[in-house]
Design a protein around this motif. Structure first.
Motif, short mmCIF file in Angstrom:
data_model
loop_
_atom_site.label_atom_id
_atom_site.label_comp_id
_atom_site.label_asym_id
_atom_site.label_seq_id
_atom_site.Cartn_x
_atom_site.Cartn_y
_atom_site.Cartn_z
N VAL A 1 31.07 -45.49 -32.30
CA VAL A 1 29.62 -45.53 -32.38
C VAL A 1 29.21 -45.32 -33.85
O VAL A 1 29.61 -44.33 -34.46
N LEU B 1 23.01 -45.94 -34.20
CA LEU B 1 22.44 -45.18 -33.08
C LEU B 1 21.02 -44.74 -33.40
O LEU B 1 20.13 -44.82 -32.55
N GLY C 1 20.99 -46.67 -27.77
CA GLY C 1 21.35 -47.33 -26.52
C GLY C 1 22.41 -46.53 -25.79
O GLY C 1 23.30 -45.95 -26.40
N THR D 1 25.30 -46.71 -24.43
CA THR D 1 26.54 -47.49 -24.33
C THR D 1 27.65 -46.63 -23.72
O THR D 1 27.58 -45.39 -23.77
N PRO D 2 28.69 -47.26 -23.18
CA PRO D 2 29.83 -46.48 -22.67
C PRO D 2 30.43 -45.57 -23.75
O PRO D 2 30.83 -44.44 -23.46
N ALA D 3 30.49 -46.05 -24.98
CA ALA D 3 31.06 -45.24 -26.05
C ALA D 3 30.21 -44.00 -26.30
O ALA D 3 30.73 -42.89 -26.46
N LYS E 1 28.18 -42.58 -24.16
CA LYS E 1 28.31 -41.73 -22.98
C LYS E 1 29.59 -40.90 -23.05
O LYS E 1 29.61 -39.75 -22.60
N ASP F 1 23.39 -40.96 -19.21
CA ASP F 1 22.39 -41.69 -20.00
C ASP F 1 21.30 -40.72 -20.44
O ASP F 1 20.37 -40.44 -19.70
#
Length: 198
Positions: free
Chosen positions: A46, A51, A56, A58-60, A62, A115
């Motif tokens: 990330v 950021l 957002g 994102t999975p990363a 999270k 999230d």
């Protein structure tokens, strides 16, 4: 004022702050603030500046939030040993505060699917009441366990208190229940202020 108890109080304070950081990633990013460790963000792929520019979930990102919550959980566990060292009338309120904040992390992991960009994790009223009741029942049975070293980041606080011993605390005149309710009222006021800008 015993150093082990103070060290556990620092653990609890840091755990609560980590939970706040995890919960408020989006709000902070939109205000130009970033409290997540930048090295963790980079390890997860990330871009910290990206950021801030375009938050957002994102999975990363999270994965970084999940990592922060795991760190907080370790500290909540350590803090319970200190709660066991407090006078019995103080324990329910402090344990309730610890349980309520830790539950924000559970909500963030569960219902909010990590999230914290598009939504802000909250603990519902019924769940809060259940945790307060749990704290009331569990607090007399907490055990201190073996001593743990303080966190390096908290040493300056513990040393400052050791250098400047204050006057001894006296037992509360009005009993444990009113103290407990005052602590809960403070948390409710803080939550209202966060939600409505009061």
């Amino acid at each position: 004022r015993e150093p082990q108890t103070l060290a556990r109080a620092c653990d609890l304070g840091i755990a609560m702050q980590l939970t706040n950081i995890a919960r408020d990633v989006g709000e902070d990013a939109r205000a130009g603030r970033l409290y997540l460790p930048r090295c963790w963000l980079r390890e997860a792929g990330v871009d910290p500046e990206g950021l801030l520019a375009r938050p957002g979930a994102t999975p990363a990102l999270k994965s970084v939030v999940a990592r922060l919550l795991r760190e907080a959980d370790v500290l909540y566990t350590r803090a319970r040993r200190g709660i066991a060292q407090l006078p019995l009338p103080c324990r329910p309120a402090i344990l309730a505060a610890a349980l309520l904040y830790a539950e924000i992390g559970r909500e963030l992991e569960g219902r909010y699917a990590l999230d914290s960009i598009t939504q802000r994790a909250r603990v519902g009223g019924a769940r809060k009441l259940a945790l307060v009741a749990r704290a009331g029942f569990a607090s007399p049975w907490l055990s201190g366990g073996a001593p743990l070293p303080p966190l390096d980041a908290a040493m300056f606080l513990i040393e400052a208190i050791a250098r400047h011993p204050g006057r001894p605390l006296r037992e509360a005149d009005d009993g444990a229940l009113p103290q407990f309710l005052r602590v809960l009222e403070i948390f409710e006021r803080l939550e209202r202020a966060e939600r409505y800008g009061d």
